[in-house]
Design an enzyme around this catalytic site. Structure first.
Site, mmCIF file in Angstrom:
data_model
loop_
_atom_site.group_PDB
_atom_site.id
_atom_site.type_symbol
_atom_site.label_atom_id
_atom_site.label_comp_id
_atom_site.label_asym_id
_atom_site.label_seq_id
_atom_site.Cartn_x
_atom_site.Cartn_y
_atom_site.Cartn_z
ATOM 1 N N LYS A 1 0.825 -1.218 0.000
ATOM 2 C CA LYS A 1 0.000 0.000 0.000
ATOM 3 C C LYS A 1 0.849 1.253 0.000
ATOM 4 O O LYS A 1 0.437 2.277 -0.543
ATOM 5 C CB LYS A 1 -0.960 0.006 1.187
ATOM 6 C CG LYS A 1 -2.098 -0.976 0.994
ATOM 7 C CD LYS A 1 -3.358 -0.528 1.685
ATOM 8 C CE LYS A 1 -4.497 -1.476 1.348
ATOM 9 N NZ LYS A 1 -5.553 -1.477 2.339
ATOM 10 N N LYS B 1 -7.263 -11.491 -8.875
ATOM 11 C CA LYS B 1 -8.440 -11.585 -8.019
ATOM 12 C C LYS B 1 -9.470 -10.528 -8.421
ATOM 13 O O LYS B 1 -9.094 -9.423 -8.817
ATOM 14 C CB LYS B 1 -7.988 -11.338 -6.567
ATOM 15 C CG LYS B 1 -8.812 -12.056 -5.536
ATOM 16 C CD LYS B 1 -8.212 -11.855 -4.158
ATOM 17 C CE LYS B 1 -9.249 -11.215 -3.245
ATOM 18 N NZ LYS B 1 -8.797 -10.979 -1.898
ATOM 19 N N LYS C 1 -12.883 -4.550 -6.527
ATOM 20 C CA LYS C 1 -13.732 -3.389 -6.818
ATOM 21 C C LYS C 1 -12.898 -2.184 -7.199
ATOM 22 O O LYS C 1 -13.425 -1.192 -7.693
ATOM 23 C CB LYS C 1 -14.627 -3.062 -5.629
ATOM 24 C CG LYS C 1 -13.892 -2.738 -4.348
ATOM 25 C CD LYS C 1 -14.841 -2.549 -3.178
ATOM 26 C CE LYS C 1 -14.080 -2.659 -1.877
ATOM 27 N NZ LYS C 1 -14.621 -3.627 -0.953
#
Ligand code: TRP
Length: 336
Positions: free
Chosen positions: A119, A201, A204
């Site tokens: 991240k 994967k 969203k």
């Protein structure tokens, strides 16, 4: 006759971040099981809004997402009288214990968290201290409720490990205070992949909306997305290496219908991908229909959502504050 007392149910805790509408992957991989877990265990389920501000949120949108996720928890069938359903930020003990546990967690341990490393690369302009300490807040979530079990996907395994380490460390330093949580490895939820790139994967945050199905997509949108899912040129519905697109659709279909791969292969022997995709779309539409309908009812009833959150926060606080008091006392804080 001697009365037999039933062993108390184990406590299970899980939280979901209010960061956008969950996908079919989130649903089939995790949320679908929460109702079953709530029936089997003593459940606590939260909307992890404090976790969500480690990345910037637009206020009005954020508020809506928090309410929407709470409505979704009700829509998947969780019962606020049975389980503790709450919004994390409404239970101050989470922030309080997180601060305390920060002081029992090493900089080096947090630096090794793979999610932090990923991240801080994808949000290089905002590598805040909250992002760094995120797993400690998650440990506080878990340990406050003395959770025995935490259902975790692969991406959260390392965080649960840290929660266990912190619990053990504190227990050793003082005296047994926290239940050391175990991962709950339940019925295998499906690992749903992107419809456009079945090696990735389903997510969203994928820039291509055709790659994922949101749990609130309308039936015609679901049909279109499944119709345009990437497959292969072989044309036969069977599970095999190199047929990742079909494998993914089979996994989705199996999860919605309860059929095995063998049954699916038999049912579609001699049929083409068009027929199969139509069946998958139908199964997904029927799987999500009741959830979407209930969600619409709950999300429009702001007064009810507020009441559910208030009742949940009160019940959660009662459990959480008991743990927090214990912790503070052991450390030597002067209690009021
Ligand atoms: N970090 C989890 C996620 O992103 C959400 C979460 C926060 C959580 N606190 C938790 C999950 C406690 C399980 C237990 O999916």
């Amino acid at each position: 006759m001697e009365a037999t007392t039933a062993a108390p149910k184990k406590r299970i805790l899980s939280c979901i971040q209010p960061s956008g509408i969950p996908t079919l992957g989130n649903y089939l991989g995790a949320l679908k099981n929460w109702k079953t877990l709530a029936d089997e265990f003593d459940g606590a389920f939260a909307v992890a809004d404090l976790h969500a501000i480690t990345v910037r949120q637009e206020p009005a949108q954020f508020r809506k997402q928090i309410n929407d996720v709470l409505a979704l928890l009700l829509a998947i069938g969780l019962d606020p009288d049975q389980s503790i359903l709450f919004i994390q930020s409404q239970v101050p003990a989470h922030s309080q214990l997180a601060w305390i546990l920060n002081c029992y967690t090493q900089f080096g341990e947090m630096s090794r968290m793979t999610q932090f490393k990923d991240k801080s690369q994808s949000h290089a302009d905002n590598v805040n201290v909250g992002l760094f300490a995120y797993p400690v807040l998650m440990a506080a979530d878990i340990l406050l409720y003395q959770a025995d079990l935490v259902p975790v996907g692969a991406d959260q395994k390392q965080h649960l490990e840290i929660a266990r380490d912190i619990a053990q460390r504190f227990n050793t330093l003082y005296s047994p205070t926290f239940t050391v949580p175990e991962p709950y490895i339940g019925k295998q939820g499906a690992r749903v992949m992107s419809l456009q790139d079945p090696l990735k994967k389903m997510s969203k945050s994928d820039p291509n909306p055709k790659s994922y199905i949101s749990v609130f997509d309308a039936p015609d949108v679901i049909s279109k997305k499944i119709k345009s899912a990437v497959t292969d040129s072989e044309g036969s519905v069977r599970f095999a290496d190199g047929k990742e697109g079909i494998n993914n659709l089979m996994a989705i279909y199996a999860c919605c219908t309860g059929l095995t791969n063998e049954q699916i292969e038999a049912d579609f022997a001699g049929k083409g991908y068009g027929d199969f995709k139509a069946a998958v779309a139908e199964a997904v539409i029927e799987e999500l229909r009741p959830i979407r309908e209930r969600y619409e009812r709950y999300s429009n009833d702001k007064a009810y959502l507020k009441e559910v959150a208030a009742q949940g926060a009160e019940r959660a606080s009662r459990v959480a504050n008991r743990t927090l008091q214990k912790v503070m006392k052991k450390i030597g804080f002067v209690l009021p």
